[in-house]
Motif scaffolding. Structure first.
Motif, PDB file in Angstrom:
ATOM      1  N   ASN A 104       0.825  -1.487   0.125  1.00 23.23           N
ATOM      2  CA  ASN A 104      -0.158   0.203  -0.052  1.00 23.23           C
ATOM      3  C   ASN A 104       1.109   0.710  -0.004  1.00 23.23           C
ATOM      4  O   ASN A 104       0.198   2.271  -0.801  1.00 23.23           O
ATOM      5  N   PRO A 251     -12.620   1.004   2.592  1.00 22.03           N
ATOM      6  CA  PRO A 251     -12.086   1.790   1.889  1.00 22.03           C
ATOM      7  C   PRO A 251     -12.208   2.749   0.635  1.00 22.03           C
ATOM      8  O   PRO A 251     -13.301   2.247   0.077  1.00 22.03           O
ATOM      9  N   HIS A 252     -11.981   4.132   0.836  1.00 19.95           N
ATOM     10  CA  HIS A 252     -12.506   5.046  -0.176  1.00 19.95           C
ATOM     11  C   HIS A 252     -11.738   5.121  -1.048  1.00 19.95           C
ATOM     12  O   HIS A 252     -10.596   5.405  -1.073  1.00 19.95           O
ATOM     13  N   LYS A 253     -11.981   5.949  -2.051  1.00 15.14           N
ATOM     14  CA  LYS A 253     -10.934   6.624  -3.016  1.00 15.14           C
ATOM     15  C   LYS A 253     -10.829   7.830  -3.472  1.00 15.14           C
ATOM     16  O   LYS A 253     -12.011   8.426  -4.285  1.00 15.14           O
ATOM     17  N   ASN A 268      -6.978   9.922  -6.502  1.00 14.56           N
ATOM     18  CA  ASN A 268      -6.843   7.847  -6.443  1.00 14.56           C
ATOM     19  C   ASN A 268      -5.961   7.415  -4.788  1.00 14.56           C
ATOM     20  O   ASN A 268      -5.593   6.313  -4.828  1.00 14.56           O
ATOM     21  N   GLN A 270      -6.005   6.437  -1.347  1.00  9.58           N
ATOM     22  CA  GLN A 270      -6.640   5.485  -0.739  1.00  9.58           C
ATOM     23  C   GLN A 270      -7.322   6.318   0.613  1.00  9.58           C
ATOM     24  O   GLN A 270      -6.212   6.289   1.102  1.00  9.58           O
ATOM     25  N   LEU A 272      -9.111   6.088   4.586  1.00  6.38           N
ATOM     26  CA  LEU A 272      -9.826   5.252   5.022  1.00  6.38           C
ATOM     27  C   LEU A 272      -9.393   6.189   6.439  1.00  6.38           C
ATOM     28  O   LEU A 272      -9.791   7.134   6.644  1.00  6.38           O
TER      29      LEU A 272
END
Length: 387
Positions: A104, A251-253, A268, A270, A272
């Motif tokens: 990550n 998770p969101h992006k 883009n 990630q 949290l």
């Protein structure tokens, strides 16, 4: 990130087929049946003087509630090895998926799988996919042999997806998400609530007396009773504040570069949402490390995504679609356990020694499971005051 059309369609299907008020009302008798089975298991444990693993017992009930809605079958019973296996699978899935991964931070190293994370998660997923594939194959053969259309009232999510011609791979991934998100999250919340109440006899007495006064001695707890149990509701909220089942939500992006206060979030990236930390923010909560359900009495604050200091299900368009089911299942399970039995810690463990450590993962488990001994409730409570 903007959701794809297929994501939107699957979310719409799960909401309409599983979580709409009308659908939840139609499946109420199933939930009551599974809670009755849980109470029978606890009663048998009580007669034998045996401790109950609260998380496992609650998990079996949640598992069968969710998977009956998907497949119209029970996956496990309370005294079966399968129930332990499925619980271990979901626990492993949560721990591995929530494990910090060096890829990550350095994506170019991802293909090496240096920590073995991809291998671990693949083993868990493959095992569940084989189970789902077997169910899909069995149902497909059953449908081919049917001579008349299935009664509408007996159509489950699998029937609906097969009728829609949904790709089998898509189905298995959807079932995986529902399996993981709809079972363990409920059971860990019940476990954390019991773990918080057991060392605090005054609060335990308060919630039990409320439940027993409303329900009475000679009937079982119903879902409709929960609205008449404000202290029980406060216990659930306070549990979710201190121990949110998904501490970082999903998770969101970021779909574009954005600046939030003094923080720059690149496209883009990630993102949290740390609802665990929000629930322990000293700028929001007084006595933040204390379990105090009373803080929610008389306050218009809820867990449904409009009060941002308490959002265990998320908020906005991406709020957990299973929230309506969770808000029926968790209070019902907890109220049933507290109505019919008093509880004590096993092997003479004193409240001060109860381990409250958390296990890191995408779901917030107790590091060491809570095992408590059910005791037949006395006519007059004999629980001592707070120490």
């Amino acid at each position: 990130m903007s959701p794809s059309p297929s994501w939107r369609q699957l979310r719409k299907i799960t909401v309409t087929q599983l979580f709409l008020p009308k659908r939840l009302e139609e499946t109420k008798s199933l939930r009551m049946k599974k809670v009755k089975e849980l109470m029978s298991f606890v009663s048998e444990s009580c007669e034998r003087g045996e401790a109950v693993d609260i998380a496992r017992a609650s998990f079996v009930t949640s598992l069968n509630i969710v998977l009956n809605a998907l497949f119209s079958i029970d996956f496990a019973s309370h005294d079966s090895k399968e129930s332990h296996d499925y619980h271990d699978i979901v626990t492993c899935y949560a721990q591995v998926s929530g494990k910090p991964n060096i890829a990550n931070f350095f994506p170019f190293l991802g293909f090496l799988d240096l920590q073995g994370t991809r291998k671990e998660i693949k083993a868990v997923i493959d095992r569940l996919f084989r189970v789902f594939q077997g169910i899909i194959d069995d149902r497909s053969r059953e449908r081919l042999s049917q001579t008349k259309p299935k009664d509408v009232s007996t159509i489950d999510l699998l029937d609906y997806l097969l009728d829609q011609g949904t790709n089998v791979k898509v189905m298995k991934h959807l079932f995986l998400d529902l399996f993981a998100a709809g079972t363990d999250t409920n059971s860990v919340t019940v476990e954390w609530a019991m773990a918080e109440l057991l060392p605090k006899p005054k609060k335990m007495v308060k919630v039990q007396e409320e439940i027993r006064q409303v329900i009475g001695e000679n009937r079982v707890v119903q879902e409709s009773d929960v609205t008449s149990l404000p202290y029980l509701q406060a216990v659930v909220k306070e549990t979710m504040r201190l121990h949110p089942p998904a501490p970082f939500l999903l998770p969101h992006k970021a779909e574009s570069d954005v600046k939030i206060f003094d923080f720059f979030v690149p496209k883009n990236a990630q993102v949290l949402v740390n609802v665990w930390a929000i629930g322990r923010d000293p700028n929001v909560w007084d006595n933040l490390m204390e379990f105090e359900p009373e803080r929610f009495l008389g306050r218009e604050i809820d867990v449904k995504g409009t009060d941002f200091e308490l959002t265990p299900f998320g908020a906005g368009r991406r709020i957990c679609p299973g929230m309506p089911l969770a808000l029926k299942t968790v209070p019902l399970l907890l109220a049933s356990l507290l109505h019919s039995f008093d509880w004590k810690l096993q092997n003479g463990v004193v409240p001060e020694d109860l381990d409250m450590d958390e296990a890191f993962g995408s779901i917030l488990h107790k590091a060491n499971p809570l095992c408590a001994v059910p005791v037949k409730k006395p006519l007059v409570s004999t629980i001592s005051p707070d120490i």
